[in-house]
Structure formats: structure tokens, C-alpha cells
Design a protein around this motif. Sequence first.
Motif, PDB file in Angstrom:
ATOM      1  N   VAL A 149      15.724 -51.369  69.595  1.00 46.00           N
ATOM      2  CA  VAL A 149      14.931 -52.387  68.902  1.00 46.00           C
ATOM      3  C   VAL A 149      15.569 -52.792  67.570  1.00 46.00           C
ATOM      4  O   VAL A 149      16.317 -52.022  66.964  1.00 46.00           O
ATOM      5  CB  VAL A 149      13.487 -51.881  68.604  1.00 46.00           C
ATOM      6  N   TYR A 150      15.209 -53.986  67.132  1.00 43.89           N
ATOM      7  CA  TYR A 150      15.548 -54.428  65.779  1.00 43.89           C
ATOM      8  C   TYR A 150      14.471 -53.872  64.837  1.00 43.89           C
ATOM      9  O   TYR A 150      13.293 -53.788  65.212  1.00 43.89           O
ATOM     10  CB  TYR A 150      15.582 -55.958  65.741  1.00 43.89           C
ATOM     11  N   LYS A 151      14.898 -53.488  63.633  1.00 41.25           N
ATOM     12  CA  LYS A 151      13.951 -52.833  62.720  1.00 41.25           C
ATOM     13  C   LYS A 151      13.017 -53.858  62.077  1.00 41.25           C
ATOM     14  O   LYS A 151      13.348 -54.450  61.037  1.00 41.25           O
ATOM     15  CB  LYS A 151      14.727 -52.074  61.644  1.00 41.25           C
ATOM     16  N   THR A 152      11.876 -54.064  62.684  1.00 40.82           N
ATOM     17  CA  THR A 152      10.917 -55.021  62.136  1.00 40.82           C
ATOM     18  C   THR A 152       9.501 -54.646  62.574  1.00 40.82           C
ATOM     19  O   THR A 152       9.313 -54.014  63.623  1.00 40.82           O
ATOM     20  CB  THR A 152      11.242 -56.455  62.617  1.00 40.82           C
ATOM     21  N   GLY A 153       8.505 -55.027  61.786  1.00 42.24           N
ATOM     22  CA  GLY A 153       7.081 -54.900  62.144  1.00 42.24           C
ATOM     23  C   GLY A 153       6.730 -53.578  62.787  1.00 42.24           C
ATOM     24  O   GLY A 153       7.110 -52.494  62.324  1.00 42.24           O
ATOM     25  N   GLY A 154       5.994 -53.674  63.884  1.00 44.43           N
ATOM     26  CA  GLY A 154       5.522 -52.477  64.590  1.00 44.43           C
ATOM     27  C   GLY A 154       6.656 -51.674  65.204  1.00 44.43           C
ATOM     28  O   GLY A 154       6.486 -50.473  65.467  1.00 44.43           O
ATOM     29  N   LEU A 155       7.792 -52.302  65.430  1.00 38.48           N
ATOM     30  CA  LEU A 155       8.938 -51.551  65.976  1.00 38.48           C
ATOM     31  C   LEU A 155       9.440 -50.577  64.914  1.00 38.48           C
ATOM     32  O   LEU A 155       9.763 -49.424  65.202  1.00 38.48           O
ATOM     33  CB  LEU A 155      10.057 -52.514  66.404  1.00 38.48           C
ATOM     34  N   LEU A 207      11.858 -44.354  65.841  1.00 37.55           N
ATOM     35  CA  LEU A 207      12.660 -43.639  64.844  1.00 37.55           C
ATOM     36  C   LEU A 207      14.079 -43.560  65.390  1.00 37.55           C
ATOM     37  O   LEU A 207      14.300 -43.026  66.496  1.00 37.55           O
ATOM     38  CB  LEU A 207      12.063 -42.241  64.652  1.00 37.55           C
ATOM     39  N   ASP A 208      15.025 -44.099  64.632  1.00 38.03           N
ATOM     40  CA  ASP A 208      16.414 -44.136  65.100  1.00 38.03           C
ATOM     41  C   ASP A 208      16.943 -42.720  65.317  1.00 38.03           C
ATOM     42  O   ASP A 208      16.780 -41.855  64.449  1.00 38.03           O
ATOM     43  CB  ASP A 208      17.269 -44.863  64.044  1.00 38.03           C
ATOM     44  N   TYR A 209      17.579 -42.513  66.456  1.00 40.04           N
ATOM     45  CA  TYR A 209      18.110 -41.177  66.740  1.00 40.04           C
ATOM     46  C   TYR A 209      19.194 -40.818  65.720  1.00 40.04           C
ATOM     47  O   TYR A 209      20.115 -41.597  65.470  1.00 40.04           O
ATOM     48  CB  TYR A 209      18.676 -41.124  68.163  1.00 40.04           C
ATOM     49  N   ASN A 210      19.037 -39.635  65.156  1.00 37.97           N
ATOM     50  CA  ASN A 210      19.985 -39.184  64.147  1.00 37.97           C
ATOM     51  C   ASN A 210      20.784 -38.011  64.720  1.00 37.97           C
ATOM     52  O   ASN A 210      20.224 -36.949  65.008  1.00 37.97           O
ATOM     53  CB  ASN A 210      19.191 -38.763  62.891  1.00 37.97           C
ATOM     54  N   GLU A 211      22.087 -38.233  64.895  1.00 37.91           N
ATOM     55  CA  GLU A 211      22.946 -37.217  65.526  1.00 37.91           C
ATOM     56  C   GLU A 211      22.918 -35.891  64.761  1.00 37.91           C
ATOM     57  O   GLU A 211      23.003 -34.825  65.364  1.00 37.91           O
ATOM     58  CB  GLU A 211      24.404 -37.700  65.604  1.00 37.91           C
ATOM     59  N   LYS A 212      22.793 -35.986  63.442  1.00 37.67           N
ATOM     60  CA  LYS A 212      22.868 -34.761  62.631  1.00 37.67           C
ATOM     61  C   LYS A 212      21.614 -33.914  62.778  1.00 37.67           C
ATOM     62  O   LYS A 212      21.671 -32.711  62.986  1.00 37.67           O
ATOM     63  CB  LYS A 212      23.072 -35.123  61.154  1.00 37.67           C
ATOM     64  N   PHE A 222      18.604 -51.293  65.227  1.00 45.10           N
ATOM     65  CA  PHE A 222      19.661 -51.972  64.478  1.00 45.10           C
ATOM     66  C   PHE A 222      19.024 -52.797  63.371  1.00 45.10           C
ATOM     67  O   PHE A 222      17.877 -53.233  63.490  1.00 45.10           O
ATOM     68  CB  PHE A 222      20.593 -52.786  65.384  1.00 45.10           C
ATOM     69  N   THR A 223      19.756 -52.975  62.283  1.00 45.97           N
ATOM     70  CA  THR A 223      19.136 -53.566  61.102  1.00 45.97           C
ATOM     71  C   THR A 223      19.687 -54.941  60.727  1.00 45.97           C
ATOM     72  O   THR A 223      19.151 -55.590  59.841  1.00 45.97           O
ATOM     73  CB  THR A 223      19.287 -52.620  59.884  1.00 45.97           C
ATOM     74  N   ASP A 224      20.768 -55.374  61.409  1.00 43.97           N
ATOM     75  CA  ASP A 224      21.229 -56.768  61.202  1.00 43.97           C
ATOM     76  C   ASP A 224      20.806 -57.534  62.424  1.00 43.97           C
ATOM     77  O   ASP A 224      21.148 -57.136  63.549  1.00 43.97           O
ATOM     78  CB  ASP A 224      22.766 -56.853  61.169  1.00 43.97           C
TER      79      ASP A 224
END
Length: 482
Positions: free
Chosen positions: A401-407, A412-417, A426-428
Amino acid sequence: MKILMVASECVPFAKTGGLADVVGALPKFIRDKSHDIRIIIPKYKKINDKKFRIKSITKLPIIMGEETWTADIKYTNLNSLQVFFVDNKHFFDREELYRTSEGDYPDNAERFIFFCKAVLELTKAVDFKPDIIHCNDWQTALIPAYLKTTYKYDSFFINTRSIFTIHNLAYQGLYPKEILPLTGIGWEEFTSDKIEYWDQINFIKAGLVYADVITTVSPTYSKEIQTTEEYGRGLEGVLASRAKDLYGIINGVDYEEWDPGKDKFIITNYNFKNFAEGKNKCKEDLLRNVELTFNKNVPVIGMISRLDPQKGLDILAEAIEEILSLDLKFVLLGKGDKVYQDLLEQIKKKYSDKASVNLNFDESLAHKIYAGIDVFLMPSHFEPCGLGQLISFKYGVLPIVYKTGGLADTVLDYNEKTGKGNGFLFTDYTASALVKTVKRTLEIYKNKKVWQKIVSDAIKTDFSWNKSADAYLDLYSKINKK
Ligand code: ADP
């Protein structure tokens, strides 16, 4: 409390999007918390009287300007929920709810003025004195205005308060001022602080101005729409001026409808215990249904969406060929703008071994898709809440998803660490950022162990209606005057 839920669509009767899911689910939870809630929607052609045992109960005259129309009020009781329908063949006996792929029905203003008036008259006719009228989107937005204008001194509504929920601010119901006399609302309300908007009538603005309380379907969207024109669509000032009465309540998912453990539309039921086996069977069945070949190691990306620029179709159109050059299968189900339908037809022809494009509205296929895919694509440019990503979690599908509104509020973006996350953000808002995120997702998919871990976390996320229903009830109580 006595609550009347008013909307232009409701599952299982008529649906074009998430609004129908909300109106079909939320009342069940309110009812289970011991409140008297009833639903009212228009009676469209596609609602089958026989199947739902819908009966006419009364006919009401509705005055619109010089003319008087008849509202044929119908009724059914569905699983202990009372549902009313407003019928009039001239307004609602059509193939679609609001529009065809060529555009909106030209008389939508008349259709929903009629509906709003009929709703208020109906409550009197059946003597259901609501404490709360819960209105949804522009089609119902004149009701809060009526309660504060033409029905202001009507003793029947003396204790009735209204709540207006914005499901999508992109659809406002903007019409030439000449229709004002049809509403019965006086010209004194046609001012910039009320229903006038650049010399036109704006239905949704009426909801925002006159309702006792306003909600929208996620906390982030409730902030976004107050701050920029891009999100507020010209109403950001009005919304900011009502900031203290504006709440963001995230939608839930109706797990009676959406649960791979008991879904009636899918070939085999599964839950997190037999996930891998169930998913594979459903994937094989889906691909057979949409005429693509099955390989259990090739990820399947799905998309179920209105075909509209809001849903990211503009960047998808740019990105789709590069996405289809990757090792994956793509299944799309959607209906909407002709430009996108035509483009997707072309894609289907060119990539017939990889892409399946289904240009219709198909509840059964939607269930099969959620059950059979690995990744859900939802690159919406803006998204009040979004249900696709929430349904996806339950089916062990990870959303992009694009980072906006209810999304932004739910994925929560998967964080490898840290190993935390339930999807990929994605944010752009660009085609290249979308492609990059698809590539990143496919890399992670290759690591079966990691993928399984993210999936099992996602499946366990709870987006049931219970909490959100309590939040609505708190607001109802807050404005209830009795
Ligand atoms: P919106 O209400 O903006 O369209 P949401 O994500 O809130 O978007 O809700 C969309 C709902 O409609 C989901 O339940 C999705 O599965 C469903 N849906 C969208 N398009 C179709 C289609 N063509 N066929 C079947 N279901 C669809």
C-alpha cells in the motif's frame, strides 16, 4: 437508544464498495449491545424482493418542488435486523446504483433528495422516533440539514440528533443551485457557511455543517482532510472549523462474511494451523477459475478495486508492464472508468499467461481471490479507511500500500531488522516506488520462513467491529438528548 442507519448501499442487498460493508456490519454489533437499530436504503433494481422476502408496507407522498412523487416503502427482517427500503421505479429501477462506465446518472441529485425526504417521512409513518439518525456520505447528507431547517419545529424530531460519517470526500454531490427548490430548503441556507459552495449546492457540505457530530473512517484521514486541499477537496476549511466535533473511527471487518475458516465461496476452509495447505488449494482453485497455470512457488498478486485514479490506477497503469515482467501471476477484479477497463483488456491480451483481468463486480470471485493470493495490491492515492487490506490480513495475504489515510493506520511496513510488520508500504506516490516495493516484496516472499512469520502475525491482527461499534455508541450517547 433508537438508531436509524441511513445509507445508499448495504451488504447483502446492494454494494459498490466499503460503505456497503460498513452499513451491513456495524448495525449487527450495535443491535447485539441491546439497542434498537434499523437500516434504510433505496430499493434498487438489483435487490431481489423474493430472495430477501421484501414486502411493501406503505406508500408516502413526497413533494419535490411542483411535483409529488410516491415513495413505496418496503421492509424485510434479515437475521433480526429491520431493514426499510425506499422504492420508486423512476428513480431506482436501474442497472447500477449511481453511474455506468460512461459517467454518473444525470438525475442523481433528484434521486437522493427524494430518498432523504422519504427517510424522514417514513420514520413518522412507522412511528419510529429515532434518538440518532446516522447518515453516511453525500447521498444522505441533506437529512442533518432537514433536521435543522424544514423539520426544526417538528415535534416528532424534537429529540433526534444526527451523526454524519464521511466514507469518501471525493464524492460530494455538487449540483447547480437551481435544484434548491426541489429540496424544500429555503434560499436563506444558500450561504457560504451553509450549503452554498462556489455558487453551487454541495450535499456533503450540508452534512458537515448541520450534523451534530461528524466522523470519518480512520484517524489519519480525519486529520488529512482538515489540512490540505488535496485531501479536503475544498472542504478542508469547513472540516477544520468543526474539528472538535470530528472523529476518526477505523472500520472493522465483518468476520462472519470474511473468514477463510468458514468462507462458503472457497474450495477449502483454512486457518493459521493448516495455512500452507489451505492457501495452496485455494490458489490452485483460483488460478483454474481465472485460467492461469498454477505453480505453488510462484507468488500470486491480486487486486480487487473500483477502477478509479483514487485507487492508484494511474500509477499502476504506468507500472503494470514492469510488474508483469517479474516472476508472478496477477489477478485483477474491478469495475470502473473506461480508460482503465480498456487498458486492462489490452494487458490481458498481451500477458494472457500471467495476468487475469475480470472487469465486473463479483462477490464470489472476490472471496476466491482473497483466499488464493499471497499479496494484495492497494496503491490508493488516498484512502479513507480501506477494507481490502484488512480482509487480506485475515486470509494470510500481505498488502502493498501507499502510506495514506486508513492504510497508514493499519499497515505496518515490514522491518527486516525487528521482524515486525504486516505488509509493505511505499511513501512516494510514483510508479517507480510501486515497482520497487513489488520487487522488495517478492524478494522477501522467496524466504519462506520469514514470509510465514509475517503472515502468521498478520492473520492474528484483530480488526473486528466490536471496538469500533463501542466508539460509535460513545458518540451516540454523547449527542443523545434524552
Ligand atoms: P471503496 O469503498 O473505496 O471502494 P474499500 O476498500 O473500503 O474501498 O472497500 C471495497 C470493498 O468492495 C471491499 O469489500 C472489496 O472486496 C469490494 N470490491 C471492490 N471491487 C469489487 C469487485 N469488482 N467485485 C467484488 N467486490 C469488490
